[in-house]
Design a protein around this motif. Structure first.
Motif, PDB file in Angstrom:
ATOM      1  N   ALA A  23       2.050   4.004  -4.539  1.00  0.00           N
ATOM      2  CA  ALA A  23       1.866   5.428  -4.813  1.00  0.00           C
ATOM      3  C   ALA A  23       1.510   6.190  -3.548  1.00  0.00           C
ATOM      4  N   ALA A  24       0.669   5.599  -2.706  1.00  0.00           N
ATOM      5  CA  ALA A  24       0.306   6.243  -1.447  1.00  0.00           C
ATOM      6  C   ALA A  24       1.522   6.385  -0.537  1.00  0.00           C
ATOM      7  N   ALA A  25       2.363   5.344  -0.495  1.00  0.00           N
ATOM      8  CA  ALA A  25       3.549   5.380   0.362  1.00  0.00           C
ATOM      9  C   ALA A  25       4.530   6.461  -0.067  1.00  0.00           C
ATOM     10  N   LEU A  26       4.573   6.749  -1.358  1.00  0.00           N
ATOM     11  CA  LEU A  26       5.504   7.741  -1.886  1.00  0.00           C
ATOM     12  C   LEU A  26       4.837   9.097  -2.128  1.00  0.00           C
ATOM     13  N   ASP A  27       3.583   9.229  -1.711  1.00  0.00           N
ATOM     14  CA  ASP A  27       2.823  10.480  -1.884  1.00  0.00           C
ATOM     15  C   ASP A  27       2.768  10.899  -3.349  1.00  0.00           C
TER      16      ASP A  27
END
Length: 244
Positions: free
Chosen positions: A206-210
């Protein structure tokens, strides 16, 4: 040696049972809510105790000298019951609680109901819901579409109107979570702050895909209980127990 009841069902509980078996007389207890559970080494009982009084009787009848609670961080009921009974009976009691995740930029909710309200208020439309089968009822009236992942299927009346159900259990890999989030065009992840490595990959993806994260905070442990963060710490505690 002291006979120990290990309230389990987690990876940490299985690791502790493996570390203690066969030198320590330990009985692992599983709630029985998951079909075909991963079993720890050593004797295992499956099913509830029948509340506080049932647990009290069982500990007495089985001559248990110590209790380790290594249940899921959100298994608040059995944790409260074990703390109460052990305090009443003077039985040594320890909680093995894996460290929580750092919420970081996540929106923190205090309950499943508050998490559902946040989803509605923020206008999220495609939500990856990973709060477990018992938490889906809070989202029944939501207008969003949900990808729901659980080990066992929730009861039909507790499911949101628009959803897709995925039955699986961890551990998960970041690359697989990235593919899942992209495939279903997810714009928010709703999760409990379970901690640990088995399901952390969804947060990294989720962090990688904002992608926005709504994280339900853990219930507080009962007042006065002793808690340790690791299997090694719990094993050291057992090593210091005297005969009972």
């Amino acid at each position: 040696m002291t006979r120990v009841l290990l309230l389990g069902g987690t990876a940490e509980a299985r690791a502790l049972a493996k570390l203690l078996h066969p030198g320590v007389p330990i009985v692992s207890s599983l709630a029985g809510r998951v079909p075909d559970p991963a079993l720890p080494l050593g004797p295992v009982r499956i099913g509830g105790f029948g509340g506080v009084e049932g647990l009290r009787r069982w500990l007495h009848d089985e001559r248990i000298g110590a209790v380790i609670d290594a249940t899921h961080p959100f298994a608040a009921t059995i944790t409260a019951h074990a703390a109460q009974v052990c305090a009443d009976l003077g039985i040594p009691h320890l909680v093995l609680s894996r460290p929580a995740w750092d919420p970081g930029a996540a929106i923190v909710a205090t309950s499943d109901i508050e998490a559902a309200e946040i989803v509605q208020q923020q206008g999220f439309s495609r939500v990856f819901l990973t709060t477990g089968r018992s938490a889906t009822a809070a989202f029944v009236d939501s207008n969003a579409w949900f990808l729901i992942r659980a080990v066992t299927a929730p009861d039909e009346p507790t499911l949101p109107r628009r959803h897709q159900l995925v039955l699986s259990r961890g551990p998960y890999r970041v690359e697989d979570e990235l593919a899942l989030l992209r495939e279903h065009r997810i714009d928010a992840l709703v999760t409990k702050n379970s901690g640990g490595d088995m399901t952390r990959a969804k947060l990294d993806a989720a962090a990688a895909l904002d992608i926005s994260v709504v994280m339900v905070s853990r219930p507080q442990l009962p007042h006065g209980v002793r808690a340790v963060p690791s299997v090694a710490d719990a094993a050291d505690w057992v090593a210091c127990l005297g005969p009972r």
